[in-house]
Design a protein around this motif. Structure first.
Motif, PDB file in Angstrom:
ATOM      1  N   TYR A  27     -14.162  95.477  80.662  1.00  0.00           N
ATOM      2  CA  TYR A  27     -14.458  96.820  81.185  1.00  0.00           C
ATOM      3  C   TYR A  27     -14.072  96.975  82.668  1.00  0.00           C
ATOM      4  O   TYR A  27     -13.385  97.931  83.047  1.00  0.00           O
ATOM      5  CB  TYR A  27     -15.942  97.138  80.982  1.00  0.00           C
ATOM      6  CG  TYR A  27     -16.339  98.484  81.524  1.00  0.00           C
ATOM      7  CD1 TYR A  27     -16.056  99.656  80.828  1.00  0.00           C
ATOM      8  CD2 TYR A  27     -16.955  98.595  82.771  1.00  0.00           C
ATOM      9  CE1 TYR A  27     -16.381 100.893  81.346  1.00  0.00           C
ATOM     10  CE2 TYR A  27     -17.275  99.832  83.297  1.00  0.00           C
ATOM     11  CZ  TYR A  27     -16.996 100.976  82.584  1.00  0.00           C
ATOM     12  OH  TYR A  27     -17.309 102.207  83.106  1.00  0.00           O
ATOM     13  N   LYS A  43     -17.613 105.302  93.543  1.00  0.00           N
ATOM     14  CA  LYS A  43     -18.979 104.786  93.358  1.00  0.00           C
ATOM     15  C   LYS A  43     -19.644 104.536  94.716  1.00  0.00           C
ATOM     16  O   LYS A  43     -20.840 104.772  94.880  1.00  0.00           O
ATOM     17  CB  LYS A  43     -18.944 103.520  92.501  1.00  0.00           C
ATOM     18  CG  LYS A  43     -18.620 103.835  91.038  1.00  0.00           C
ATOM     19  CD  LYS A  43     -18.235 102.616  90.246  1.00  0.00           C
ATOM     20  CE  LYS A  43     -17.943 102.973  88.789  1.00  0.00           C
ATOM     21  NZ  LYS A  43     -17.339 101.861  88.034  1.00  0.00           N
ATOM     22  N   CYS A  62     -27.197 104.397  82.511  1.00  0.00           N
ATOM     23  CA  CYS A  62     -25.905 104.027  81.898  1.00  0.00           C
ATOM     24  C   CYS A  62     -25.158 103.109  82.857  1.00  0.00           C
ATOM     25  O   CYS A  62     -23.970 103.312  83.144  1.00  0.00           O
ATOM     26  CB  CYS A  62     -25.080 105.265  81.574  1.00  0.00           C
ATOM     27  SG  CYS A  62     -25.892 106.404  80.453  1.00  0.00           S
ATOM     28  N   ASP A  83     -29.309 100.512  80.678  1.00  0.00           N
ATOM     29  CA  ASP A  83     -28.198 100.753  79.745  1.00  0.00           C
ATOM     30  C   ASP A  83     -28.682 100.353  78.349  1.00  0.00           C
ATOM     31  O   ASP A  83     -29.586  99.541  78.211  1.00  0.00           O
ATOM     32  CB  ASP A  83     -26.993  99.895  80.127  1.00  0.00           C
ATOM     33  CG  ASP A  83     -25.680 100.441  79.554  1.00  0.00           C
ATOM     34  OD1 ASP A  83     -24.889 101.017  80.324  1.00  0.00           O
ATOM     35  OD2 ASP A  83     -25.452 100.288  78.332  1.00  0.00           O
ATOM     36  N   PHE A  84     -28.060 100.936  77.328  1.00  0.00           N
ATOM     37  CA  PHE A  84     -28.487 100.534  75.978  1.00  0.00           C
ATOM     38  C   PHE A  84     -27.566  99.496  75.355  1.00  0.00           C
ATOM     39  O   PHE A  84     -27.792  99.082  74.218  1.00  0.00           O
ATOM     40  CB  PHE A  84     -28.741 101.736  75.064  1.00  0.00           C
ATOM     41  CG  PHE A  84     -27.557 102.533  74.568  1.00  0.00           C
ATOM     42  CD1 PHE A  84     -26.248 102.174  74.847  1.00  0.00           C
ATOM     43  CD2 PHE A  84     -27.778 103.661  73.780  1.00  0.00           C
ATOM     44  CE1 PHE A  84     -25.175 102.908  74.371  1.00  0.00           C
ATOM     45  CE2 PHE A  84     -26.714 104.406  73.292  1.00  0.00           C
ATOM     46  CZ  PHE A  84     -25.418 104.022  73.593  1.00  0.00           C
ATOM     47  N   SER A  85     -26.526  99.078  76.099  1.00  0.00           N
ATOM     48  CA  SER A  85     -25.610  98.089  75.531  1.00  0.00           C
ATOM     49  C   SER A  85     -25.941  96.687  76.056  1.00  0.00           C
ATOM     50  O   SER A  85     -25.803  96.400  77.246  1.00  0.00           O
ATOM     51  CB  SER A  85     -24.164  98.442  75.896  1.00  0.00           C
ATOM     52  OG  SER A  85     -23.326  97.336  75.646  1.00  0.00           O
ATOM     53  N   GLY A 114     -32.366 100.153  77.675  1.00  0.00           N
ATOM     54  CA  GLY A 114     -33.127 101.357  77.358  1.00  0.00           C
ATOM     55  C   GLY A 114     -32.198 102.526  77.113  1.00  0.00           C
ATOM     56  O   GLY A 114     -30.991 102.436  77.342  1.00  0.00           O
ATOM     57  N   ASP A 115     -32.790 103.611  76.654  1.00  0.00           N
ATOM     58  CA  ASP A 115     -32.033 104.811  76.311  1.00  0.00           C
ATOM     59  C   ASP A 115     -32.181 105.839  77.438  1.00  0.00           C
ATOM     60  O   ASP A 115     -33.300 106.216  77.794  1.00  0.00           O
ATOM     61  CB  ASP A 115     -32.568 105.376  74.991  1.00  0.00           C
ATOM     62  CG  ASP A 115     -31.718 106.521  74.459  1.00  0.00           C
ATOM     63  OD1 ASP A 115     -30.903 107.088  75.234  1.00  0.00           O
ATOM     64  OD2 ASP A 115     -31.862 106.851  73.276  1.00  0.00           O
ATOM     65  N   ALA A 116     -31.040 106.283  77.961  1.00  0.00           N
ATOM     66  CA  ALA A 116     -31.057 107.256  79.059  1.00  0.00           C
ATOM     67  C   ALA A 116     -31.651 108.586  78.615  1.00  0.00           C
ATOM     68  O   ALA A 116     -31.996 109.421  79.451  1.00  0.00           O
ATOM     69  CB  ALA A 116     -29.642 107.470  79.579  1.00  0.00           C
ATOM     70  N   GLY A 132     -23.263 107.154  86.372  1.00  0.00           N
ATOM     71  CA  GLY A 132     -21.816 107.124  86.562  1.00  0.00           C
ATOM     72  C   GLY A 132     -21.120 106.982  85.224  1.00  0.00           C
ATOM     73  O   GLY A 132     -21.352 106.007  84.492  1.00  0.00           O
ATOM     74  N   TYR A 133     -20.305 107.951  84.890  1.00  0.00           N
ATOM     75  CA  TYR A 133     -19.540 107.927  83.639  1.00  0.00           C
ATOM     76  C   TYR A 133     -20.446 107.704  82.430  1.00  0.00           C
ATOM     77  O   TYR A 133     -20.069 107.011  81.489  1.00  0.00           O
ATOM     78  CB  TYR A 133     -18.440 106.860  83.700  1.00  0.00           C
ATOM     79  CG  TYR A 133     -17.501 107.089  84.846  1.00  0.00           C
ATOM     80  CD1 TYR A 133     -16.600 108.134  84.809  1.00  0.00           C
ATOM     81  CD2 TYR A 133     -17.549 106.299  85.991  1.00  0.00           C
ATOM     82  CE1 TYR A 133     -15.759 108.399  85.876  1.00  0.00           C
ATOM     83  CE2 TYR A 133     -16.711 106.553  87.072  1.00  0.00           C
ATOM     84  CZ  TYR A 133     -15.817 107.603  86.999  1.00  0.00           C
ATOM     85  OH  TYR A 133     -14.988 107.853  88.061  1.00  0.00           O
TER      86      TYR A 133
HETATM   87  C1  LIG Z   1     -18.329 104.347  80.830  1.00  0.00           C
HETATM   88  S1  LIG Z   1     -19.670 103.250  80.939  1.00  0.00           S
HETATM   89  C2  LIG Z   1     -20.182 103.478  82.618  1.00  0.00           C
HETATM   90  C3  LIG Z   1     -20.738 102.223  83.249  1.00  0.00           C
HETATM   91  C4  LIG Z   1     -21.026 102.323  84.737  1.00  0.00           C
HETATM   92  N1  LIG Z   1     -22.006 103.332  85.034  1.00  0.00           N
HETATM   93  C5  LIG Z   1     -19.767 102.569  85.520  1.00  0.00           C
HETATM   94  O1  LIG Z   1     -19.685 103.618  86.156  1.00  0.00           O
HETATM   95  O2  LIG Z   1     -18.885 101.718  85.508  1.00  0.00           O
HETATM   96  C6  LIG Z   1     -20.924 104.113  80.052  1.00  0.00           C
HETATM   97  C7  LIG Z   1     -22.163 103.308  79.813  1.00  0.00           C
HETATM   98  O3  LIG Z   1     -23.151 104.171  79.270  1.00  0.00           O
HETATM   99  C8  LIG Z   1     -23.924 103.438  78.354  1.00  0.00           C
HETATM  100  N2  LIG Z   1     -24.644 104.398  77.506  1.00  0.00           N
HETATM  101  C9  LIG Z   1     -24.117 105.341  76.689  1.00  0.00           C
HETATM  102  N3  LIG Z   1     -25.098 106.054  76.106  1.00  0.00           N
HETATM  103  C10 LIG Z   1     -26.267 105.548  76.567  1.00  0.00           C
HETATM  104  C11 LIG Z   1     -27.633 105.875  76.347  1.00  0.00           C
HETATM  105  N4  LIG Z   1     -27.998 106.857  75.511  1.00  0.00           N
HETATM  106  N5  LIG Z   1     -28.567 105.168  76.998  1.00  0.00           N
HETATM  107  C12 LIG Z   1     -28.233 104.165  77.831  1.00  0.00           C
HETATM  108  N6  LIG Z   1     -26.960 103.794  78.072  1.00  0.00           N
HETATM  109  C13 LIG Z   1     -25.982 104.493  77.460  1.00  0.00           C
HETATM  110  C14 LIG Z   1     -22.913 102.559  77.649  1.00  0.00           C
HETATM  111  O4  LIG Z   1     -23.505 101.450  77.025  1.00  0.00           O
HETATM  112  C15 LIG Z   1     -22.001 102.164  78.816  1.00  0.00           C
HETATM  113  O5  LIG Z   1     -22.401 100.965  79.406  1.00  0.00           O
END
Ligand SMILES: C[S@@+](CC[C@H](N)C(=O)[O-])C[C@H]1O[C@@H](n2cnc3c(N)ncnc32)[C@H](O)[C@@H]1O
Length: 244
Positions: A27, A43, A62, A83-85, A114-116, A132-133
């Protein structure tokens, strides 16, 4: 390939989670390649806007591999990344172990799963809430912002960084062509996964971007709502403050 991540309801969250699990290891590299390293600057801009400082409590939603969370922690804020991943969080944890700061009083972020859309913290918990993203990836970006608002303390700063929708039609066409062709190509070459990167454009089609986020921030009665367009609006930062 289109719409594969857009099954309504829970299946979509599971697919987005699978997608980030698949690309977690590469990533950071792919972010550098696809943005020519510019994502780091954007960022840092988020961290600067947050005015993070010792004594502040910050939440980065996230958080992925932790870029923004680390930037907030470097400024002295007591930071939580959510983050949920599991796989993305593993990368963040690995970076935590190498996190070095000249000031030993700085603490590494606390990374939690956790879930955002259902943030596991009470109302009014944080001075800074960033994403972010991430907003674009949620089943409902509006309820994501509602949750950010809920856990923010009065006076807190809410900051969203994400892909944007350039106002200029010609630039928008060039940029969307880049997202359609070169971004998946780089994803395929360096990560063996074109589909995951085709997802960026797919998700943008379902995300109304910076102007709608600003409108929603105003509807939440945030103060000092601002849109900062980056690269002619190809990226954008939305900023607002919860009324004191
Ligand atoms: C594009 S990445 C961004 C990561 C970081 N914020 C960055 O800017 O590099 C999106 C992230 O959002 C997380 N994500 C997506 N839906 C989510 C949710 N409902 N709850 C928590 N995390 C979530 C994904 O697992 C992923 O790690």
């Amino acid at each position: 390939m289109s719409n594969v991540f857009y099954a309504p309801g829970e299946p979509r969250a599971a697919k987005v989670s699978d997608l980030f699990a698949a690309i977690a290891r590469r990533y950071d590299l792919l972010n550098d390649l696809q943005s020519f390293g510019l994502h780091r600057r954007w960022k840092c801009r988020v961290a600067a806007l947050s005015a993070a400082a010792p004594g502040a409590r910050a939440l980065d939603l996230c958080c992925g591999t932790g870029d923004i969370a680390f930037a907030l922690a470097r400024r002295g804020a007591e930071t939580t990344g959510l983050d949920f991943s599991e796989k993305m969080l593993e990368m963040a944890q690995a970076r935590s172990r190498k996190f070095r700061t000249p000031n030993s009083e700085l603490r590494t972020p606390n990374f939690i799963e956790g879930d955002a859309q259902q943030i596991p913290f009470p109302d009014n918990s944080f001075d800074i809430v960033t994403v972010g993203y991430g907003l674009r990836n949620l089943a409902s970006w509006e309820s994501g912002l509602d949750e950010m608002f809920r856990v923010a303390r009065p006076g807190a700063r809410l900051i969203v960084l994400d892909f944007g929708r350039p106002p200029n039609a010609l630039w928008r066409k060039i940029y969307f062509t880049h997202l359609k062709i070169s971004v998946p190509l780089i994803g395929w070459l360096f990560c063996g996964n074109a589909q995951a990167y085709a997802y960026i454009l797919e998700s943008l089609k379902h995300y109304p971007a910076q102007l709608a986020v600003a409108e929603k921030m105003r509807a939440l009665k945030l103060a000092n709502v601002r849109v900062i367009n980056l690269l002619g609006g190809a990226m954008a930062i939305n900023y607002g403050e919860k009324p004191a």
